[in-house]
Design a protein around this motif. Structure first.
Motif, mmCIF file in Angstrom:
data_model
loop_
_atom_site.group_PDB
_atom_site.id
_atom_site.type_symbol
_atom_site.label_atom_id
_atom_site.label_comp_id
_atom_site.label_asym_id
_atom_site.label_seq_id
_atom_site.Cartn_x
_atom_site.Cartn_y
_atom_site.Cartn_z
ATOM 1 N N PHE A 1 -17.855 -0.232 69.083
ATOM 2 C CA PHE A 1 -18.202 1.173 68.872
ATOM 3 C C PHE A 1 -17.246 2.124 69.599
ATOM 4 C CE2 PHE A 1 -21.269 4.846 69.444
ATOM 5 C CZ PHE A 1 -21.325 5.172 68.098
ATOM 6 N N VAL B 1 -16.618 2.547 72.816
ATOM 7 C CA VAL B 1 -16.998 3.087 74.123
ATOM 8 C C VAL B 1 -16.067 2.549 75.209
ATOM 9 C CG1 VAL B 1 -18.867 3.304 75.805
ATOM 10 C CG2 VAL B 1 -19.397 3.191 73.375
ATOM 11 N N SER C 1 -12.852 5.904 70.687
ATOM 12 C CA SER C 1 -14.020 6.694 71.078
ATOM 13 C C SER C 1 -15.119 6.445 70.054
ATOM 14 C CB SER C 1 -13.669 8.182 71.096
ATOM 15 O OG SER C 1 -13.374 8.616 69.788
ATOM 16 N N PRO C 2 -16.371 6.715 70.444
ATOM 17 C CA PRO C 2 -17.450 6.596 69.459
ATOM 18 C C PRO C 2 -17.161 7.438 68.213
ATOM 19 C CG PRO C 2 -18.384 6.800 71.640
ATOM 20 C CD PRO C 2 -16.901 6.997 71.792
ATOM 21 N N ARG C 3 -16.556 8.614 68.443
ATOM 22 C CA ARG C 3 -16.236 9.472 67.297
ATOM 23 C C ARG C 3 -15.405 8.723 66.256
ATOM 24 N NH1 ARG C 3 -18.630 13.432 65.165
ATOM 25 N NH2 ARG C 3 -18.134 12.408 63.223
ATOM 26 N N ILE D 1 -17.469 6.124 64.500
ATOM 27 C CA ILE D 1 -18.405 6.752 63.565
ATOM 28 C C ILE D 1 -17.688 7.149 62.284
ATOM 29 C CG2 ILE D 1 -19.863 8.783 63.191
ATOM 30 C CD1 ILE D 1 -20.353 8.695 66.308
ATOM 31 N N GLU E 1 -21.946 11.782 73.778
ATOM 32 C CA GLU E 1 -20.747 10.996 73.491
ATOM 33 C C GLU E 1 -21.055 9.944 72.421
ATOM 34 O OE1 GLU E 1 -17.874 10.373 76.345
ATOM 35 O OE2 GLU E 1 -16.783 9.999 74.478
ATOM 36 N N LEU E 2 -22.194 9.265 72.582
ATOM 37 C CA LEU E 2 -22.566 8.202 71.648
ATOM 38 C C LEU E 2 -23.023 8.758 70.302
ATOM 39 C CD1 LEU E 2 -24.411 5.683 74.002
ATOM 40 C CD2 LEU E 2 -22.086 5.537 73.102
ATOM 41 N N SER E 3 -23.235 10.075 70.233
ATOM 42 C CA SER E 3 -23.553 10.684 68.948
ATOM 43 C C SER E 3 -22.297 11.212 68.269
ATOM 44 C CB SER E 3 -24.547 11.836 69.122
ATOM 45 O OG SER E 3 -25.770 11.359 69.591
ATOM 46 N N GLY E 4 -21.151 10.975 68.879
ATOM 47 C CA GLY E 4 -19.902 11.341 68.241
ATOM 48 C C GLY E 4 -19.284 12.633 68.727
ATOM 49 N N ILE E 5 -19.863 13.243 69.766
ATOM 50 C CA ILE E 5 -19.239 14.456 70.299
ATOM 51 C C ILE E 5 -18.075 14.050 71.188
ATOM 52 C CG2 ILE E 5 -19.591 16.499 71.739
ATOM 53 C CD1 ILE E 5 -22.517 16.439 70.945
ATOM 54 N N ARG E 6 -16.916 14.700 70.985
ATOM 55 C CA ARG E 6 -15.788 14.415 71.867
ATOM 56 C C ARG E 6 -15.989 15.229 73.130
ATOM 57 N NH1 ARG E 6 -13.639 15.383 66.804
ATOM 58 N NH2 ARG E 6 -12.532 13.660 65.816
#
Lengths: 502, 315
Positions: free
Chosen positions: A302, A304, A323-325, A328, B198-203
């Motif tokens: 993912f 992280v 990054s998670p971004r 995603i 962060e884990l929701s995709g926010i940089r």
């Protein structure tokens, strides 16, 4: 009242939390000088049980009897006065203070207004001699290894006259050599008449140390056995031994041929050389003990934590999300193990939680498209069957199951194809669990792919098409649905790699 | 009933403002007049402008102690450019805003990348830039700006002083960013829970860069107004200014632990500061007593926030 030589008796202890029975009529007795092992799967109620002895948990009903004195519940102070001490996995030590000062923490020996360091060091030496420990009382605790810190914890308990020592997985953070020194100290304690309740996952330790062993399962008392009259197989089957009932909804076979995720010797974040492939529509279970490296694997996929070697191939292309971004955007999602701290934005609404990953995509010149925001929230509230009066409800006011559904809705809104579930039903009551399982089935039937990390054996076996088992950061076994077997999974999970192998 | 309690809690700041207003109206006959009210608004304009950036920073659980120093430093270099080097006024303003934004960005960069507490990072930049301002100005004020520049601080558009107009525009932009763009959503998310964000995709890092840059930018805008009003670049211009700004923001109910607060309430917080100062002057209360009152207000505001938080945990 029985006049046995039991120093500690827990009788008919019951403890419930909203929606969960943590302990259901559990009894346990410990004799003087006995080492009594307490075993069970994660969530079996071991920790809750020992917390009733320390006063951290107040039982709903039941009796705690210490040296014949009866208590409805304990307090930390009562526990100490009655000679009960608990060594937790997290030590209660102050790193910046000396060993002696830690042992006398809160009860410093004083000469008038001044702390008498010499007297404390002398007393500390006495205890150390008794336990055959060799540590300089003036050394700062932060300079000690974990093993020595644990010895200080034990010495502290003994100095405070503990007669009943409860140890919660004491060997978990230790190296092999340290474990051996700990065993020696435990032997010394036993010889001097101290009773010990020893919690461990490691079978070899239980058979090396304990006189008797009590098995808990799902908060219920199963059996107490003489250790010398039992064996690993019997214990394991008592720990996990339950037949799968209809706790899991039916699923149409939906595994396709197309490989979605492939790991090739993936290494990093404590894991090494993990290889497997995951096909579209499959639910792949990842089993193992806590700390086996499963969450760590999910973190690498993912984005992280970066990998250090090996390959992640997603839909035929090698990826390295930073990054998670990025993950995603590629179509990967993670439902993290700690829902409240990692998963949901508790102080925000259902609507905002669901839209969080897609705000940027739907925005025009940074401005939130409120119509799309609302329609996405409405759509996934409906699809995920989130029970709430409105999409503007704050997530902190939802039940655990509904919070988890909000997180799932978020990932569907983000159009994720691979969803990693890390302990998806932890702390969720049984009815809501079934709902989550049903949603997972619907997801794979729609062509999503799931990697399921779970420490609940039943869940793992009930939901997975295939199970991989990790131990100490390595893949130690693989089982197909036809050959699922709790004992086999447990034995794979407790494979210990030899540290000596170079 | 529960709703009423909630409403009072949420809108308490406006009630306080109203009460103060009525109090000074009754005790001083000069208080309620259009010129005095405009005067209050003009006095708080710099505070208001800077409070927008500070609101963002505090929303994510940080703090910016460099506001005053940014104002001082950029005041001095801009004055230096315009007066000593004869630079065009608009070019100087542009440089002014770029430099203040840049300092904010550096703050944000350090906070985001090295996990340094914003309290320390911005405190360090406060000291550094104050020192630099003294070095450049050699401790002397710089004055003699073009008349057009002074208009920004002293001029009127119709009956309304220009600083008030600038403040209004900044509040509108600030509210727009917070309530209409996704950045606003991110600010609240970050303040509520950084890991989950962060884990929701926010940089998360980028959002922090943005927030501290904006804090620098708005401090810069406030500084321009100050420079134009005082008509001289002073090496002490912004000293301690951040504390007024923080007081106003906290007074406006933005929680120091991050994640909650509304800009409208901050506007009220800013106005309370202005009304209070103005009223005390009208009542001939000495400036030392004013300081004591200001300190007490800060305590009250933070205390209210903390007590409320505690109540939430218990519930």
């Amino acid at each position: 009242m029985d006049r046995s030589d039991d120093v500690l008796q827990l009788q008919h202890i019951r403890k419930t939390y909203p929606g969960v029975v943590a302990l259901d009529d559990v009894s346990l007795s410990v004799k003087q000088g006995e080492i009594h092992a307490l075993v069970g799967e994660n969530g079996a109620g071991k920790s809750t049980l020992i917390k009733t002895c320390s006063g951290a948990v107040v039982p709903d009903s039941g009796v705690i009897r210490v040296n014949g004195k009866e208590f409805k519940s304990m307090t930390p102070q009562l526990a100490a006065e009655n000679g009960i001490a608990i060594i937790y996995q997290e030590f209660n030590l102050v790193g910046g203070l000396s060993v002696a000062e830690n042992i006398f923490l809160g009860r410093a020996v004083r000469k008038g207004w001044v702390i008498d360091k010499k007297a404390m060091a002398r007393e500390t030496e006495k205890v150390f001699q008794k336990l055959n420990i060799h540590i300089d009382p003036y050394e700062l605790v932060q300079n000690l290894t974990v093993g020595y810190q644990q010895m200080v914890e034990i010495a502290k308990a003994i100095q405070q006259n503990a007669k009943i020592l409860i140890m919660d997985e004491p060997s978990a953070p230790l190296t092999k050599v340290e474990v051996n020194s700990m065993f020696k100290i435990i032997d010394t304690l036993k010889a001097s008449g101290v009773s010990i309740i020893y919690i461990s996952h490691r079978m070899d330790e239980i058979f090396r140390l304990s006189d008797r062993v009590t098995v808990l399962r799902d908060g219920a008392y199963i059996k107490t056995l003489m250790t010398k009259d039992t064996n690993v197989d019997e214990l394991v089957s008592l720990m996990v031994g339950r037949t799968l009932t209809e706790k899991f909804p039916e699923r149409k076979p939906c595994v396709r041929d197309e490989v979605v995720l492939e790991l090739d010797a993936l290494t990093g974040n404590g894991d090494s050389k993990i290889s497997f492939s995951l096909r579209k529509g499959e639910i792949l279970g990842l089993g193992g003990l806590i700390g086996a490296g499963r969450t760590e694997l999910a973190q690498m996929i993912f984005g992280v934590v970066p990998k250090t070697a090996g390959k992640i191939i997603f839909k035929g292309k090698e990826i390295a999300p930073k990054s998670p971004r990025e993950a995603i955007d590629l179509g990967i999602a993670l439902v993290p193990e700690d829902r409240k701290r990692q998963g949901a934005l508790l102080s925000m609404s259902i609507k905002e939680n669901i839209n969080m990953p897609i705000y940027e995509k739907n925005a025009k010149l940074f401005v939130v498209d409120r119509a799309k925001e609302k329609s996405a929230a409405d759509q996934y509230q409906k699809e995920m069957r989130i029970k709430a009066p409105s999409i503007n409800q704050l997530v902190k006011n939802l039940s655990g199951g509904n919070q988890q559904k909000v997180i799932l809705g978020k990932w569907l809104a983000a159009n994720s194809e691979l969803i990693i579930f890390d302990e998806p039903t932890r702390g969720i009551d049984i009815g809501a669990k079934y709902e989550i399982y049903k949603l997972m089935n619907e997801l794979v039937e729609q062509g999503k792919t799931i990697l399921l990390i779970s420490s609940e054996m039943e869940e793992l076996m009930g939901m997975s098409d295939r199970i991989l088992v990790l131990s100490e950061g390595r893949l130690t076994g693989e089982l197909d649905r036809g050959s699922f077997n709790q004992e086999t999974i447990m034995s794979y999970a407790s494979v210990v790699q030899e540290e000596e192998t170079a | 009933m529960k709703k009423l309690v909630h409403l009072i809690k949420e809108e308490a700041i406006f009630i306080v403002l109203l009460v103060l207003f009525i109090f000074f109206m009754c005790t001083s006959d000069r208080f309620l007049s259009l010129p005095n009210l405009l005067n209050i608004a003009r006095q708080v304009s710099m505070l208001g402008i800077a409070s927008v950036g500070m609101t963002y920073v505090i929303l994510i659980g940080g703090i910016d102690l460099s506001t005053g120093s940014i104002i001082t430093f950029v005041n001095i270099i801009t004055a230096y450019f315009m007066v000593n080097m004869g630079m065009n006024m608009w070019a100087a303003i542009l440089i002014y805003l770029l430099v203040s934004t840049g300092i904010g960005f550096i703050n944000g960069f350090l906070v985001a990348n090295f996990n340094m507490p914003s309290l320390i990072v911005t405190f360090a930049s406060q000291i550094i830039f104050e020192g630099l301002a003294y070095i450049i100005s050699k401790g002397m004020p710089i004055f003699g700006f073009p008349a057009a520049f002074s208009e920004i601080g002293q001029g009127y558009l119709g009956p309304i002083p220009i600083p008030i107009i600038i403040m209004t525009v900044v509040f509108l932009i600030g509210g727009f960013i917070l309530n209409k763009t996704y950045f606003g959503r991110y600010f609240y998310a970050l303040g509520g829970n950084e890991t989950a964000s962060e884990l929701s995709g926010i940089r998360v890092k980028r959002v922090k860069y943005l927030i501290f840059s904006l804090s620098g930018l708005f401090a810069g805008v406030a500084g321009i107004v100050m420079l134009a009003r005082t008509n001289s670049g002073q090496p002490t211009a912004g000293k301690g200014y951040e504390f007024d700004v923080i007081t106003a923001v906290v007074l406006g109910g933005v929680s120091l632990s991050g994640g909650s607060g509304r800009l409208a309430n901050v506007v009220a917080g800013v106005l309370i500061m202005g009304v209070l100062k103005n009223g005390m002057v009208l009542l001939n209360i000495s400036s030392y007593v004013q300081m004591v009152v200001e300190g007490l207000i800060l305590l009250l505001a933070v205390g209210f926030d903390c007590v409320q938080k505690k109540g939430l945990i218990k519930a």
